[in-house]
Design a protein around this motif. Structure first.
Motif, PDB file in Angstrom:
ATOM      1  N   SER A  53       0.828  -1.205   0.000  1.00 39.48           N
ATOM      2  CA  SER A  53       0.000   0.000   0.000  1.00 39.48           C
ATOM      3  C   SER A  53       0.863   1.255   0.000  1.00 39.48           C
ATOM      4  N   LEU A  54       1.968   1.225   0.753  1.00 43.66           N
ATOM      5  CA  LEU A  54       2.883   2.361   0.780  1.00 43.66           C
ATOM      6  C   LEU A  54       3.473   2.615  -0.606  1.00 43.66           C
ATOM      7  N   VAL A  55       3.904   1.546  -1.253  1.00 49.62           N
ATOM      8  CA  VAL A  55       4.441   1.684  -2.606  1.00 49.62           C
ATOM      9  C   VAL A  55       3.376   2.233  -3.555  1.00 49.62           C
ATOM     10  N   ALA A  56       2.153   1.721  -3.446  1.00 52.89           N
ATOM     11  CA  ALA A  56       1.072   2.174  -4.322  1.00 52.89           C
ATOM     12  C   ALA A  56       0.795   3.658  -4.147  1.00 52.89           C
ATOM     13  N   LEU A  57       0.814   4.121  -2.909  1.00 52.39           N
ATOM     14  CA  LEU A  57       0.536   5.531  -2.647  1.00 52.39           C
ATOM     15  C   LEU A  57       1.686   6.431  -3.072  1.00 52.39           C
ATOM     16  N   LEU A  58       2.907   5.967  -2.849  1.00 54.15           N
ATOM     17  CA  LEU A  58       4.057   6.775  -3.254  1.00 54.15           C
ATOM     18  C   LEU A  58       4.170   6.855  -4.773  1.00 54.15           C
ATOM     19  N   VAL A  59       3.886   5.747  -5.443  1.00 56.07           N
ATOM     20  CA  VAL A  59       3.958   5.735  -6.910  1.00 56.07           C
ATOM     21  C   VAL A  59       2.945   6.696  -7.516  1.00 56.07           C
ATOM     22  N   THR A  60       1.801   6.853  -6.860  1.00 54.96           N
ATOM     23  CA  THR A  60       0.771   7.772  -7.357  1.00 54.96           C
ATOM     24  C   THR A  60       0.957   9.177  -6.788  1.00 54.96           C
TER      25      THR A  60
END
Length: 247
Positions: A53-60
């Motif tokens: 989830s952290l990766v998903a939010l940072l990528v966006t």
């Protein structure tokens, strides 16, 4: 039409699917079921969801602080939901409820991180567009409504066949799945899979027809299949024509 504001939600959904289904082995599932809140796999699983989830939010392109907070909320709620689920028997209803709760959390985090009205407006515009509503209407029509229509058309022959050896309601369920695939292929402009699907259904009954076993049942099934395919093809072609004219 979907806008970039929906990207964080889509990324979170992808992270959820990856963590819940691709990165969770059967051993972890058994451990959670047997040991419940004492299972180390339960906490590892929640940790994976935090990271994804952290990766998903940072990528966006979410701010670091809010991305960390959102990922921690997702991981903590995922842990709590899975602890409760570990005490429940395996059942389709509980599985669907579990997934619905996870998705609800993701939606809540998305609304918190985004501008709520802008995000809801973007999602609402896409969901309530004529194209989306027409497509959803078509998919609804190919379920029970078409099943009832086909059953009424086939009623004159249904009394002549013995289907006592078949699974209860299996034919209706198979028909719905077939129509779902056919409509999807038509809307995607993929005609070859439809031919393979029809051929596979015909081959499935060819042995009985050739050896004259259950000949009436075979003809009944093939007649129902052709009717189901024909109606779905006409619906799909009509919908595709309308969508292309509107675009």
């Amino acid at each position: 039409m979907m806008t970039a504001s929906i990207s964080p939600l889509l990324a979170l959904l992808m992270a959820h699917l990856g963590g819940d289904f691709l990165l969770q082995g059967k051993a972890w599932v058994r451990s959670k079921k047997n040991l419940q809140h004492r299972s180390p796999a339960l906490y590892k699983h929640a940790g994976i969801h935090v990271l994804l989830s952290l990766v998903a939010l940072l990528v966006t392109q979410q701010p670091w602080g809010t991305a960390v907070a959102g990922a921690l909320v997702i991981g903590a709620t995922h842990l709590g939901i899975d602890i409760v689920k570990s005490h429940l028997p395996e059942h389709l209803g509980y599985f669907l409820l579990d997934q619905a709760l996870h998705v609800l959390v993701l939606l809540s985090v998305w609304l918190w991180l985004s501008e709520p009205w802008a995000a809801l407006t973007a999602l609402g515009q896409w969901l309530l567009s004529p194209e989306t509503l027409l497509t959803l209407l078509a998919y609804l029509l190919i379920t029970r409504p078409l099943s009832i229509l086909i059953a009424l058309v086939m009623r004159r022959w249904s009394a002549q066949v013995d289907n006592s050896s078949t699974l209860a309601d299996a034919g209706a369920r198979i028909g719905m799945l077939e129509r779902f695939l056919v409509l999807t292929f038509v809307l995607a402009g993929e005609w070859t899979p439809i031919g393979f699907l029809l051929a596979a259904k015909s081959v499935l009954r060819f042995g009985d027809l050739r050896e004259d076993r259950d000949r009436k049942l075979t003809e009944y099934v093939l007649l129902g299949t052709m009717l189901s395919f024909s109606l779905t093809l006409m619906l799909g072609l009509g919908l595709r024509t309308v969508l292309e004219a509107a675009s």
